[in-house]
Design a protein around this motif. Structure first.
Motif, PDB file in Angstrom:
ATOM      1  N   VAL A  54      -2.816   3.855  -2.917  1.00 56.11           N
ATOM      2  CA  VAL A  54      -2.664   3.031  -4.105  1.00 56.11           C
ATOM      3  C   VAL A  54      -2.083   1.695  -3.653  1.00 56.11           C
ATOM      4  O   VAL A  54      -1.047   1.673  -2.989  1.00 56.11           O
ATOM      5  CB  VAL A  54      -1.733   3.677  -5.142  1.00 56.11           C
ATOM      6  CG1 VAL A  54      -1.526   2.742  -6.331  1.00 56.11           C
ATOM      7  CG2 VAL A  54      -2.303   4.993  -5.610  1.00 56.11           C
ATOM      8  N   ASP A  55      -2.747   0.620  -3.998  1.00 53.85           N
ATOM      9  CA  ASP A  55      -2.329  -0.699  -3.566  1.00 53.85           C
ATOM     10  C   ASP A  55      -1.795  -1.513  -4.737  1.00 53.85           C
ATOM     11  O   ASP A  55      -2.192  -1.315  -5.890  1.00 53.85           O
ATOM     12  CB  ASP A  55      -3.502  -1.451  -2.938  1.00 53.85           C
ATOM     13  CG  ASP A  55      -3.881  -0.896  -1.583  1.00 53.85           C
ATOM     14  OD1 ASP A  55      -4.866  -1.388  -1.011  1.00 53.85           O
ATOM     15  OD2 ASP A  55      -3.202   0.028  -1.097  1.00 53.85           O
ATOM     16  N   LEU A  56      -0.919  -2.446  -4.399  1.00 54.15           N
ATOM     17  CA  LEU A  56      -0.432  -3.406  -5.375  1.00 54.15           C
ATOM     18  C   LEU A  56      -0.624  -4.799  -4.776  1.00 54.15           C
ATOM     19  O   LEU A  56       0.078  -5.170  -3.823  1.00 54.15           O
ATOM     20  CB  LEU A  56       1.043  -3.170  -5.698  1.00 54.15           C
ATOM     21  CG  LEU A  56       1.621  -4.074  -6.782  1.00 54.15           C
ATOM     22  CD1 LEU A  56       1.007  -3.721  -8.149  1.00 54.15           C
ATOM     23  CD2 LEU A  56       3.139  -3.949  -6.852  1.00 54.15           C
ATOM     24  N   GLN A  57      -1.600  -5.512  -5.292  1.00 58.33           N
ATOM     25  CA  GLN A  57      -1.837  -6.891  -4.861  1.00 58.33           C
ATOM     26  C   GLN A  57      -0.960  -7.796  -5.696  1.00 58.33           C
ATOM     27  O   GLN A  57      -1.052  -7.802  -6.921  1.00 58.33           O
ATOM     28  CB  GLN A  57      -3.309  -7.257  -5.057  1.00 58.33           C
ATOM     29  CG  GLN A  57      -3.632  -8.703  -4.721  1.00 58.33           C
ATOM     30  CD  GLN A  57      -3.477  -9.013  -3.250  1.00 58.33           C
ATOM     31  OE1 GLN A  57      -3.859  -8.224  -2.393  1.00 58.33           O
ATOM     32  NE2 GLN A  57      -2.898 -10.171  -2.942  1.00 58.33           N
ATOM     33  N   MET A  58      -0.116  -8.570  -5.018  1.00 61.33           N
ATOM     34  CA  MET A  58       0.839  -9.434  -5.706  1.00 61.33           C
ATOM     35  C   MET A  58       0.545 -10.883  -5.342  1.00 61.33           C
ATOM     36  O   MET A  58       0.609 -11.258  -4.170  1.00 61.33           O
ATOM     37  CB  MET A  58       2.273  -9.064  -5.322  1.00 61.33           C
ATOM     38  CG  MET A  58       2.605  -7.603  -5.570  1.00 61.33           C
ATOM     39  SD  MET A  58       4.357  -7.234  -5.326  1.00 61.33           S
ATOM     40  CE  MET A  58       4.526  -7.568  -3.574  1.00 61.33           C
ATOM     41  N   SER A  97       0.831  -1.184   0.000  1.00 64.70           N
ATOM     42  CA  SER A  97       0.000   0.000   0.000  1.00 64.70           C
ATOM     43  C   SER A  97       0.876   1.248   0.000  1.00 64.70           C
ATOM     44  O   SER A  97       1.949   1.264   0.609  1.00 64.70           O
ATOM     45  CB  SER A  97      -0.932   0.017   1.223  1.00 64.70           C
ATOM     46  OG  SER A  97      -1.845   1.081   1.145  1.00 64.70           O
ATOM     47  N   CYS A  98       0.409   2.279  -0.678  1.00 68.27           N
ATOM     48  CA  CYS A  98       1.115   3.553  -0.734  1.00 68.27           C
ATOM     49  C   CYS A  98       0.144   4.652  -0.330  1.00 68.27           C
ATOM     50  O   CYS A  98      -0.884   4.838  -0.984  1.00 68.27           O
ATOM     51  CB  CYS A  98       1.626   3.802  -2.145  1.00 68.27           C
ATOM     52  SG  CYS A  98       2.337   5.444  -2.409  1.00 68.27           S
ATOM     53  N   ALA A  99       0.460   5.351   0.744  1.00 68.23           N
ATOM     54  CA  ALA A  99      -0.367   6.461   1.204  1.00 68.23           C
ATOM     55  C   ALA A  99       0.193   7.762   0.657  1.00 68.23           C
ATOM     56  O   ALA A  99       1.375   8.060   0.858  1.00 68.23           O
ATOM     57  CB  ALA A  99      -0.399   6.487   2.721  1.00 68.23           C
ATOM     58  N   ALA A 100      -0.646   8.522  -0.028  1.00 72.57           N
ATOM     59  CA  ALA A 100      -0.226   9.775  -0.647  1.00 72.57           C
ATOM     60  C   ALA A 100      -0.832  10.962   0.088  1.00 72.57           C
ATOM     61  O   ALA A 100      -1.989  10.931   0.497  1.00 72.57           O
ATOM     62  CB  ALA A 100      -0.648   9.802  -2.108  1.00 72.57           C
ATOM     63  N   PHE A 130      -0.183  -9.503 -10.718  1.00 78.77           N
ATOM     64  CA  PHE A 130      -0.287  -8.300  -9.878  1.00 78.77           C
ATOM     65  C   PHE A 130      -1.479  -7.469 -10.322  1.00 78.77           C
ATOM     66  O   PHE A 130      -1.819  -7.415 -11.507  1.00 78.77           O
ATOM     67  CB  PHE A 130       0.977  -7.455 -10.002  1.00 78.77           C
ATOM     68  CG  PHE A 130       2.250  -8.108  -9.525  1.00 78.77           C
ATOM     69  CD1 PHE A 130       2.261  -9.370  -8.955  1.00 78.77           C
ATOM     70  CD2 PHE A 130       3.456  -7.436  -9.638  1.00 78.77           C
ATOM     71  CE1 PHE A 130       3.436  -9.964  -8.527  1.00 78.77           C
ATOM     72  CE2 PHE A 130       4.642  -8.007  -9.217  1.00 78.77           C
ATOM     73  CZ  PHE A 130       4.625  -9.277  -8.665  1.00 78.77           C
ATOM     74  N   THR A 131      -2.074  -6.788  -9.347  1.00 78.03           N
ATOM     75  CA  THR A 131      -3.172  -5.876  -9.639  1.00 78.03           C
ATOM     76  C   THR A 131      -2.960  -4.570  -8.889  1.00 78.03           C
ATOM     77  O   THR A 131      -2.761  -4.584  -7.667  1.00 78.03           O
ATOM     78  CB  THR A 131      -4.518  -6.484  -9.212  1.00 78.03           C
ATOM     79  OG1 THR A 131      -4.721  -7.736  -9.881  1.00 78.03           O
ATOM     80  CG2 THR A 131      -5.663  -5.543  -9.579  1.00 78.03           C
ATOM     81  N   ILE A 132      -3.007  -3.468  -9.625  1.00 79.16           N
ATOM     82  CA  ILE A 132      -2.894  -2.155  -9.012  1.00 79.16           C
ATOM     83  C   ILE A 132      -4.283  -1.558  -8.879  1.00 79.16           C
ATOM     84  O   ILE A 132      -5.134  -1.734  -9.759  1.00 79.16           O
ATOM     85  CB  ILE A 132      -1.964  -1.231  -9.838  1.00 79.16           C
ATOM     86  CG1 ILE A 132      -1.655   0.051  -9.061  1.00 79.16           C
ATOM     87  CG2 ILE A 132      -2.536  -0.948 -11.215  1.00 79.16           C
ATOM     88  CD1 ILE A 132      -0.555   0.900  -9.703  1.00 79.16           C
ATOM     89  N   SER A 133      -4.518  -0.869  -7.771  1.00 82.84           N
ATOM     90  CA  SER A 133      -5.816  -0.237  -7.548  1.00 82.84           C
ATOM     91  C   SER A 133      -5.616   1.011  -6.710  1.00 82.84           C
ATOM     92  O   SER A 133      -4.571   1.189  -6.080  1.00 82.84           O
ATOM     93  CB  SER A 133      -6.770  -1.199  -6.838  1.00 82.84           C
ATOM     94  OG  SER A 133      -6.251  -1.576  -5.573  1.00 82.84           O
ATOM     95  N   ARG A 134      -6.628   1.887  -6.720  1.00 85.29           N
ATOM     96  CA  ARG A 134      -6.524   3.074  -5.880  1.00 85.29           C
ATOM     97  C   ARG A 134      -7.822   3.274  -5.121  1.00 85.29           C
ATOM     98  O   ARG A 134      -8.892   2.890  -5.570  1.00 85.29           O
ATOM     99  CB  ARG A 134      -6.156   4.336  -6.683  1.00 85.29           C
ATOM    100  CG  ARG A 134      -7.346   5.137  -7.249  1.00 85.29           C
ATOM    101  CD  ARG A 134      -7.678   4.670  -8.612  1.00 85.29           C
ATOM    102  NE  ARG A 134      -8.585   5.609  -9.266  1.00 85.29           N
ATOM    103  CZ  ARG A 134      -9.820   5.290  -9.611  1.00 85.29           C
ATOM    104  NH1 ARG A 134     -10.296   4.089  -9.354  1.00 85.29           N
ATOM    105  NH2 ARG A 134     -10.582   6.166 -10.241  1.00 85.29           N
TER     106      ARG A 134
END
Length: 125
Positions: free
Chosen positions: A79-83, A21-24, A68-72
């Protein structure tokens, strides 16, 4: 200015899954594309996936397609990256990045203006 903070890395066995997860924070994200990159020791930083904040348009590197799936999450500014189906070769430090004033997610590292500190992903065989 945009501040990016990654989380969710760790140690996982081959075949397992992780969700990064990425917190912006710092400015409105309406015309921003967010990307995930990774860098293994001794290698160049490479593109993984990206997403446009406004409409959720996505682009993936071949290494990520099908796994992988990117979502926001607009409400949470994350923004998440499911791996899934992780492999030892996925071992790297994963970085979140922001490309300002665009609606097109780019697979090019030099297009990105802000970077997080990264989170380590280690996949054991």
């Amino acid at each position: 200015q945009v501040q990016l903070v990654e989380s969710g890395g760790g140690l996982v066995q081959a075949g397992g899954s992780l969700r990064l997860s990425c917190a912006a924070s710092g400015r409105t994200l309406s015309r921003v594309a967010m990307g995930w990159f990774r860098q293994a020791p001794g290698k160049e930083r490479e593109f993984v996936a990206a997403i446009s904040w406004s409409v959720g348009r996505t682009v993936y590197a071949d290494l990520a397609k099908g796994r992988f799936t990117i979502s926001r999450d607009v409400a949470k500014s994350t923004v998440d990256l499911q791996m899934n189906s992780l492999r030892p070769e996925d071992t790297a430090r994963y970085y979140c990045a922001a490309d300002l004033d665009t609606v097109w997610p780019q697979p090019v590292r030099d297009e990105y203006d802000y970077w997080g500190q990264g989170t380590q992903v280690t996949v054991s065989s």
